[in-house]
Design an enzyme around this catalytic site. Structure first.
Site, PDB file in Angstrom:
ATOM      1  N   SER A 149       1.905   3.530  -7.680  1.00  0.00           N
ATOM      2  CA  SER A 149       1.996   2.187  -7.106  1.00  0.00           C
ATOM      3  C   SER A 149       2.306   1.098  -8.127  1.00  0.00           C
ATOM      4  CB  SER A 149       0.688   1.835  -6.387  1.00  0.00           C
ATOM      5  OG  SER A 149       0.487   2.666  -5.273  1.00  0.00           O
ATOM      6  N   GLU A 367      -0.955  -7.299   0.915  1.00  0.00           N
ATOM      7  CA  GLU A 367      -1.011  -5.847   0.729  1.00  0.00           C
ATOM      8  C   GLU A 367      -2.127  -5.214   1.554  1.00  0.00           C
ATOM      9  OE1 GLU A 367      -1.741  -2.387  -2.649  1.00  0.00           O
ATOM     10  OE2 GLU A 367      -2.831  -4.288  -2.727  1.00  0.00           O
TER      11      GLU A 367
END
Length: 585
Positions: A149, A367
């Site tokens: 990520s 997010e």
């Protein structure tokens, strides 16, 4: 008459030209080895379930051709409307990032959302589904086939691909090597937005120093350097600072920061008011207090749901909310207590209310960080419940913003190994069990139930040894009496790992608003950052704008668009020739 024959010949020649130039030829396939007939298996499956009470029958409408024709016509009308491109400057940009939200996660979350509303589920339309422009994103890092990520966030926020594990630096930085990052920092879209006078914000259900949000403001050779206690000796020797420190002391003046991870900002002597846990900082610095001291505008720090809901956006210019020592709670673990920490939709709403006060607009990163964590734990219930909550946040933005001047982008950083398979009936509970049998003589099976959702690897791997007399067998766990819809249930997996891994396939991009049509085809992941900056006239793309709000000319949209232009031109020529022929007759 000769003229008529000439015109007719030209007409048919042109039709042939259009067909060969812009049509899609059918693929030749002499090899029929891919054409496996599962009809026998499906017939047995349907026969076994013919009287099952849980099966959802198709509606009367769905059995009529008109239902599907009308649906298709409505979709065509919408597609035709989209031919008028929105080339305005994006005053506002909101990037929704579902961490680990691969295509299988989107599909199954769609079904879950529908089933929670009492519907079969498959026909449900998510808020993100309604964003009309789509593309696929290639997620690999420059040194990793299946990404992490940190490297992916650097791509879609900073516009460059880099190694796995690094934050806000380019490909010349080596993971874990502080000195290699010096002079190789990559600026994120948040930096460019701040320079342009826009407000900026970060909302996440993970720690605000975690990989995705960190790439919006920090530069680090290692994603794990979240607090000063995480720094290596080499990093300290070369004056690299931790991610939490950078957010407060070195980052742009971000107006809204909401998420978890308070321990990264607090000294060892601090005691969390909820858990009693300590902070992670060895330097003794209270970065939350430093953040408050540095603010000249009206600022507010909150750590619980009650204080968060009391925040008045009109009288608040800066908001820092850290609601957990580490990551925020899974949606499935939340309670109805009024003091409960805010949902991702709550945080998105509050952030937009504060940021939109700026006449220059804003950039907001949202997010859904715990989707990823649910998958790593092989707990599909937690992953998908968080995906549904993430979609609720997308709906908030759609309701609050006008896409004539606001670009909304939804995507993922990577996928996971979760599969969605079997032959379950329409409306089958998405967390339910299946039993698959086959009459094919050369097939073998254990005749044990399995869940529709499984993982390629992870902690759900388990074999059970059973003995019957002298016969010993090793099989999968029999889950017949297991509640597979329980939030703590671990889906079975093919390979045993303590933590399930990421998946490497492409992920979807969905968008609406100014320049959203630039999301098309299959793109490298760093393309996302460039489209957002181009749409908002930020960074290197400021030369494309005369002033904010000034429409930009429609750019060449590629071969497909040119094909349509040529078709229109040729049709016009044909019409003129036919009219000439008619006047001569």
């Amino acid at each position: 008459m000769a003229t008529v024959h000439m015109i007719a010949g030209l007409f048919f020649f042109t039709l042939a030209f259009i067909a060969t130039s812009f049509g899609k030829p059918a693929a030749d396939r002499d090899d029929d080895s891919y054409d496996v007939d599962h009809s026998g298996q499906l017939w047995q499956t349907r026969a076994r379930r013919a009287h099952a009470q849980s099966r959802t029958a198709p509606t009367d409408q769905e059995r009529t051709p008109d239902y599907w024709t009308n649906m298709a016509r409505a979709s065509i009308d919408e597609a035709l409307r989209l031919q008028t491109l929105n080339t305005n400057v994006a005053k506002n940009v909101v990037l929704f990032l579902g961490d680990g939200m691969g295509v299988s996660t989107v599909t199954t979350a769609r079904i879950l959302k529908g089933q929670k509303a009492g519907n079969p589920g498959e026909e449900t339309v998510l808020a993100m589904d309604s964003l009309p422009y789509t593309a696929m994103s290639k997620t690999y890092n420059i040194d990793a086939q299946v990404p992490d990520s940190a490297g992916t966030a650097t791509a879609f926020l900073c516009g460059v691909k880099a190694e796995a594990g690094v934050i806000g630096v380019d490909g010349r930085t080596r993971y874990g090597n502080c000195s290699s990052s010096k002079g190789h920092e990559a600026e994120s879209i948040i930096v460019h937005a701040e320079r342009a006078g826009k407000s900026t914000g970060i909302v996440t259900t993970a720690r605000v120093t975690h990989a995705t949000p960190a790439a919006a403001y920090a530069h680090s050779a290692a994603r794990g350097w979240e607090a000063d206690s995480d720094l290596t000796a080499e990093a300290r020797e070369n004056n690299c600072t931790d991610i939490a420190y950078q957010l407060v002391e070195e980052a742009p003046d971000i107006e809204v920061i909401l998420g978890g991870g308070s321990r990264m900002f607090k000294p060892r002597s601090w005691a969390d008011p909820e858990t009693g846990g300590s902070g992670d900082r060895n330097d003794g610095v209270d970065l939350v207090q430093r953040w408050q001291d540095r603010k000249t505008g009206r600022s507010r720090y909150v750590w619980n749901g009650t204080d968060f809901r009391d925040v008045d956006p009109e009288s608040t210019d800066y908001l820092l909310g850290l609601f957990e020592r580490s990551h925020m709670k899974y949606t499935a673990d939340r309670t109805d207590d009024p003091a409960e920490e805010p949902t991702i939709a709550d945080m998105t709403r509050k952030a937009i209310e504060i940021l939109r006060k700026n006449d220059n607009g804003f950039f907001l990163l949202v997010e859904g960080g715990r989707i990823d964590h649910g998958h790593h734990a092989s707990k599909a219930v937690k992953a998908l419940e968080d995906t549904v909550a993430f979609d609720d946040a997308v709906q908030v933005a759609k309701d609050m913003l006008d896409t004539s001047d606001s670009l909304i982008v939804v995507t993922a950083d990577h996928s996971h190994t979760m599969t969605f398979a079997g032959y379950p009936d329409r409306g089958h509970p998405i967390f339910g069990q299946n039993v698959y049998t086959s009459s094919t003589p050369d097939n073998t099976w254990d005749e044990l139930p399995y869940t529709t959702l499984l993982y390629g690897n992870g902690p759900g791997y388990a074999l059970v040894e059973t003995t019957n007399g002298n016969d010993t067998q090793v099989t999968r766990q029999n889950i017949t009496d297991v509640d597979t819809a329980d939030k703590e249930y671990e889906q079975q997996s093919a390979a045993p790992l303590r933590s399930e891994t990421h998946g490497g396939e492409d992920v979807i991009i969905m968008a609406d608003g100014p320049m959203a049509h630039l999301f098309h085809g299959v793109q490298e992941q760093h393309y996302i950052a460039h489209v957002m900056m181009y749409a908002a006239c930020l960074g290197e793309y400021t030369e494309h704008c005369d002033k904010p709000g000034t429409p930009k000319p429609v750019r060449d949209a590629g071969p497909a668009a040119r094909g349509s232009y040529y078709t229109v031109a040729l049709t016009t020529v044909l019409s003129g020739l036919l009219m000439m022929a008619a006047t001569r007759l």
